[in-house]
Design a protein around this motif. Structure first.
Motif, PDB file in Angstrom:
ATOM      1  N   ILE A   1      -4.340  -8.703  -0.692  1.00  0.00           N
ATOM      2  CA  ILE A   1      -4.793  -9.067   0.490  1.00  0.00           C
ATOM      3  C   ILE A   1      -5.030 -10.263   1.354  1.00  0.00           C
ATOM      4  CG2 ILE A   1      -7.741  -9.131   1.456  1.00  0.00           C
ATOM      5  CD1 ILE A   1      -6.406  -6.545   0.391  1.00  0.00           C
ATOM      6  N   MET A   2      -4.638 -11.274   0.816  1.00  0.00           N
ATOM      7  CA  MET A   2      -4.523 -12.847   1.476  1.00  0.00           C
ATOM      8  C   MET A   2      -3.006 -12.822   2.615  1.00  0.00           C
ATOM      9  SD  MET A   2      -3.969 -16.334  -0.715  1.00  0.00           S
ATOM     10  CE  MET A   2      -4.901 -17.867   0.174  1.00  0.00           C
ATOM     11  N   VAL A   3      -2.938 -11.479   2.662  1.00  0.00           N
ATOM     12  CA  VAL A   3      -1.650 -11.650   3.747  1.00  0.00           C
ATOM     13  C   VAL A   3      -1.930 -10.839   4.684  1.00  0.00           C
ATOM     14  CG1 VAL A   3       0.050 -12.005   2.411  1.00  0.00           C
ATOM     15  CG2 VAL A   3      -0.282 -10.209   2.391  1.00  0.00           C
ATOM     16  N   LEU A   4      -2.920 -10.366   4.610  1.00  0.00           N
ATOM     17  CA  LEU A   4      -3.639  -9.886   5.847  1.00  0.00           C
ATOM     18  C   LEU A   4      -4.552 -10.146   7.112  1.00  0.00           C
ATOM     19  CD1 LEU A   4      -5.030  -6.574   4.276  1.00  0.00           C
ATOM     20  CD2 LEU A   4      -2.958  -6.907   4.571  1.00  0.00           C
ATOM     21  N   GLU A   5      -4.289 -10.449   8.020  1.00  0.00           N
ATOM     22  CA  GLU A   5      -4.649 -10.622   9.236  1.00  0.00           C
ATOM     23  C   GLU A   5      -5.091  -9.542  10.363  1.00  0.00           C
ATOM     24  OE1 GLU A   5      -4.599 -14.369  10.332  1.00  0.00           O
ATOM     25  OE2 GLU A   5      -3.995 -14.877   8.560  1.00  0.00           O
ATOM     26  N   HIS A   6      -6.697  -9.596   9.782  1.00  0.00           N
ATOM     27  CA  HIS A   6      -6.957  -8.686  11.168  1.00  0.00           C
ATOM     28  C   HIS A   6      -8.870  -9.113  11.155  1.00  0.00           C
ATOM     29  CE1 HIS A   6      -9.200  -4.644  12.470  1.00  0.00           C
ATOM     30  NE2 HIS A   6      -7.853  -4.238  12.783  1.00  0.00           N
ATOM     31  N   GLU A   7      -8.916  -8.932  12.794  1.00  0.00           N
ATOM     32  CA  GLU A   7     -10.184  -8.974  13.379  1.00  0.00           C
ATOM     33  C   GLU A   7     -11.275  -8.490  11.766  1.00  0.00           C
ATOM     34  OE1 GLU A   7     -11.961  -8.999  16.890  1.00  0.00           O
ATOM     35  OE2 GLU A   7     -11.521  -6.789  17.125  1.00  0.00           O
TER      36      GLU A   7
ATOM     37  N   ILE B   1     -10.987  -7.449   8.686  1.00  0.00           N
ATOM     38  CA  ILE B   1     -11.255  -7.480   7.154  1.00  0.00           C
ATOM     39  C   ILE B   1     -11.068  -9.392   7.137  1.00  0.00           C
ATOM     40  CG2 ILE B   1      -9.220  -8.033   5.520  1.00  0.00           C
ATOM     41  CD1 ILE B   1      -9.410  -5.494   6.794  1.00  0.00           C
ATOM     42  N   VAL B   2     -12.501  -9.161   6.048  1.00  0.00           N
ATOM     43  CA  VAL B   2     -12.807 -11.018   5.616  1.00  0.00           C
ATOM     44  C   VAL B   2     -11.140 -12.072   5.244  1.00  0.00           C
ATOM     45  CG1 VAL B   2     -13.626 -12.598   4.197  1.00  0.00           C
ATOM     46  CG2 VAL B   2     -14.627 -10.516   4.871  1.00  0.00           C
ATOM     47  N   LYS B   3     -11.097 -13.043   5.914  1.00  0.00           N
ATOM     48  CA  LYS B   3     -10.123 -14.024   5.665  1.00  0.00           C
ATOM     49  C   LYS B   3     -10.102 -14.191   3.902  1.00  0.00           C
ATOM     50  CE  LYS B   3      -6.594 -17.034   7.298  1.00  0.00           C
ATOM     51  NZ  LYS B   3      -5.474 -16.298   7.117  1.00  0.00           N
ATOM     52  N   LEU B   4      -9.207 -14.346   3.481  1.00  0.00           N
ATOM     53  CA  LEU B   4      -8.848 -15.134   2.011  1.00  0.00           C
ATOM     54  C   LEU B   4      -8.181 -16.554   2.181  1.00  0.00           C
ATOM     55  CD1 LEU B   4      -9.508 -15.441  -1.005  1.00  0.00           C
ATOM     56  CD2 LEU B   4      -7.298 -14.319  -1.573  1.00  0.00           C
ATOM     57  N   VAL B   5      -8.224 -17.461   2.190  1.00  0.00           N
ATOM     58  CA  VAL B   5      -8.182 -18.934   2.517  1.00  0.00           C
ATOM     59  C   VAL B   5      -7.514 -19.602   1.419  1.00  0.00           C
ATOM     60  CG1 VAL B   5      -9.313 -19.202   4.785  1.00  0.00           C
ATOM     61  CG2 VAL B   5     -10.522 -20.127   3.127  1.00  0.00           C
ATOM     62  N   ALA B   6      -8.370 -19.412   0.071  1.00  0.00           N
ATOM     63  CA  ALA B   6      -7.799 -20.304  -0.506  1.00  0.00           C
ATOM     64  C   ALA B   6      -7.994 -19.918  -2.197  1.00  0.00           C
ATOM     65  CB  ALA B   6      -8.021 -21.985  -0.557  1.00  0.00           C
ATOM     66  N   PHE B   7      -7.149 -19.928  -3.564  1.00  0.00           N
ATOM     67  CA  PHE B   7      -7.445 -19.308  -4.464  1.00  0.00           C
ATOM     68  C   PHE B   7      -7.278 -20.430  -6.107  1.00  0.00           C
ATOM     69  CE2 PHE B   7      -3.128 -18.762  -3.545  1.00  0.00           C
ATOM     70  CZ  PHE B   7      -2.895 -18.834  -4.799  1.00  0.00           C
ATOM     71  N   ARG B   8      -8.566 -19.899  -7.456  1.00  0.00           N
ATOM     72  CA  ARG B   8      -8.095 -20.590  -8.132  1.00  0.00           C
ATOM     73  C   ARG B   8      -7.546 -20.056  -9.123  1.00  0.00           C
ATOM     74  NH1 ARG B   8      -4.033 -24.894  -9.249  1.00  0.00           N
ATOM     75  NH2 ARG B   8      -4.436 -25.860 -10.887  1.00  0.00           N
ATOM     76  N   ARG B   9      -6.536 -20.320 -10.496  1.00  0.00           N
ATOM     77  CA  ARG B   9      -6.563 -19.429 -11.311  1.00  0.00           C
ATOM     78  C   ARG B   9      -6.240 -20.787 -12.561  1.00  0.00           C
ATOM     79  NH1 ARG B   9      -7.349 -14.261 -13.835  1.00  0.00           N
ATOM     80  NH2 ARG B   9      -5.810 -14.066 -15.517  1.00  0.00           N
ATOM     81  N   GLU B  10      -7.414 -21.171 -13.409  1.00  0.00           N
ATOM     82  CA  GLU B  10      -6.529 -21.965 -14.286  1.00  0.00           C
ATOM     83  C   GLU B  10      -8.272 -21.444 -15.880  1.00  0.00           C
ATOM     84  OE1 GLU B  10      -7.849 -26.937 -14.447  1.00  0.00           O
ATOM     85  OE2 GLU B  10      -6.727 -25.737 -12.491  1.00  0.00           O
ATOM     86  N   ALA B  11      -6.601 -21.900 -17.009  1.00  0.00           N
ATOM     87  CA  ALA B  11      -6.905 -21.587 -18.100  1.00  0.00           C
ATOM     88  C   ALA B  11      -7.539 -23.375 -18.347  1.00  0.00           C
ATOM     89  CB  ALA B  11      -5.815 -21.274 -18.930  1.00  0.00           C
TER      90      ALA B  11
ATOM     91  N   THR C   1     -10.717 -17.816 -12.499  1.00  0.00           N
ATOM     92  CA  THR C   1     -10.845 -17.679 -11.732  1.00  0.00           C
ATOM     93  C   THR C   1     -12.151 -17.637 -10.535  1.00  0.00           C
ATOM     94  OG1 THR C   1      -9.638 -15.558 -13.192  1.00  0.00           O
ATOM     95  CG2 THR C   1      -9.687 -15.688 -11.209  1.00  0.00           C
ATOM     96  N   LEU C   2     -11.168 -18.363  -9.438  1.00  0.00           N
ATOM     97  CA  LEU C   2     -11.550 -18.503  -8.454  1.00  0.00           C
ATOM     98  C   LEU C   2     -11.323 -18.041  -6.613  1.00  0.00           C
ATOM     99  CD1 LEU C   2     -12.752 -22.084  -9.698  1.00  0.00           C
ATOM    100  CD2 LEU C   2     -14.526 -20.837  -8.633  1.00  0.00           C
ATOM    101  N   LEU C   3     -12.026 -17.769  -5.883  1.00  0.00           N
ATOM    102  CA  LEU C   3     -11.605 -16.982  -4.025  1.00  0.00           C
ATOM    103  C   LEU C   3     -12.332 -17.864  -2.950  1.00  0.00           C
ATOM    104  CD1 LEU C   3     -11.157 -13.761  -6.000  1.00  0.00           C
ATOM    105  CD2 LEU C   3      -8.989 -15.211  -5.727  1.00  0.00           C
ATOM    106  N   CYS C   4     -11.528 -17.937  -2.274  1.00  0.00           N
ATOM    107  CA  CYS C   4     -12.359 -18.391  -1.284  1.00  0.00           C
ATOM    108  C   CYS C   4     -11.736 -18.812  -0.241  1.00  0.00           C
ATOM    109  CB  CYS C   4     -11.807 -20.189  -1.852  1.00  0.00           C
ATOM    110  SG  CYS C   4     -12.763 -21.772  -0.023  1.00  0.00           S
TER     111      CYS C   4
END
Length: 323
Positions: free
Chosen positions: A76-82, A84-94, A113-116
């Motif tokens: 989804i992060m690569v999708l650009e459409h008015e 579609i909700v835009k995913l702007v950042a993320f983090r996955r950390e143990a 696991t965090l999605l922004c």
């Protein structure tokens, strides 16, 4: 604005865990926007006052967190459409944390696991349709229907089509100008160009919006999303909620009620304030919605056909010219 602080302009794709904690006030209750199947969503405030929505994935979500992460970030992060909700950042950390197991405290590796996402202050379509302030006029609702359909058309016609598989009013968010944006891709699947349908062992989602072939056989295709879309179109058009989320008959009672009750005479009575062309728009949308929820998936229209049908519904200009 703090010098070198986190802003919408300089937000890195991979945001450190400490930064997620900072912008959400350490995931405080005051910042909690809502909790769903995949986890909790918090309001994040950046150093320049910009707002984001932060989803913290739950350990016991119906889809494994690594799968959701893969779906949302890689797909989804690569999708650009008015629409579609835009995913702007993320983090996955143990992280090593002290947890309780069988009455004992042990050190375990816990993966955060965090999605922004972009922040949409109006919230979900469900809240706006059926909440306290449910006064969206028909013209706006007709535009919302078209916007959702454009978003699905974008997903379904990508070189490798994306099936959402979790469409419902709670997963459609509204922007400032009431632009609908499809969100929550945790259930999504990517199809290869040669695929038209496939089977899955894990049937997950909201029963009341799931296509019968998906619910009972685990079979998914683009027409699975069309079924869910049909229910959403009917809800927007009638302002009657599909309350069959726990009904194992995949919303048939709701569908039958709409089919039986929402005649042209009923529409004219319920929508007495609408002009002639708007009444026909409502009737046309309900008709399209009913076509989308046919049990035989081969009889459901494609998203391209749905957009054509929507664009053929009468407008004020056309009615005026015909007089």
């Amino acid at each position: 604005m703090a010098t070198g602080g986190i802003t919408l302009e300089n937000l890195p794709k991979e945001l450190p865990l400490d930064s997620f904690k900072k912008i959400t006030d350490n995931f405080s209750e005051e910042r909690l926007l809502g909790t769903g199947a995949f986890g909790s969503v918090y309001k994040g405030i950046l150093d320049d006052g910009g707002l984001v929505a932060v989803k913290k994935l739950a350990e016991n979500s119906p889809v494994p967190r690594d799968k959701i992460f893969e779906n949302e970030v890689q797909n989804i992060m690569v999708l650009e459409h008015e629409n579609i909700v835009k995913l702007v950042a993320f983090r996955r950390e143990a992280q090593s944390k002290l947890v309780q197991s069988n009455g004992r405290h042990i050190i375990a590796d816990i993966t955060e696991t965090l999605l922004c996402y972009e922040f949409l202050p109006r919230g979900s379509l469900d809240k706006n349709l059926f909440g306290e302030n449910n006064s969206i006029d028909w013209d706006t609702r007709f535009k919302i229907i078209k916007g959702i359909c454009k978003g699905i058309d974008f997903l379904h016609t990508l070189p490798k089509p994306v099936l959402h598989l979790g469409l419902k009013p709670q997963n459609i968010l509204l922007g400032d100008n009431m632009t609908p944006k499809i969100a929550d891709f945790g259930f999504s699947r990517i199809f290869g160009q040669e695929q038209t349908r496939m089977n899955t062992r894990s049937v997950v989602g909201s029963v009341g919006y799931m296509a019968p072939e998906y619910l009972y056989s685990g079979e998914i295709s683009a027409r699975s999303d069309i079924y869910s879309l049909g229910l959403i179109i009917m809800e927007i058009s009638t302002r009657e909620k599909n309350s069959s989320s726990t009904d194992q008959k995949h919303a048939r009672k709701y569908i039958d009620r709409v089919k039986e009750n929402w005649t042209l005479e009923e529409i004219m009575s319920v929508y007495s304030e609408l002009e002639e062309h708007e009444v026909h728009q409502v009737a046309g949308c309900i008709k399209i919605g009913l076509q989308c929820v046919k049990i035989d998936q081969n009889k459901r229209p494609s998203i391209e056909n749905i957009l054509v049908m929507l664009n053929e519904l009468p407008t004020n200009e056309e009615v005026s010219h015909s007089r």
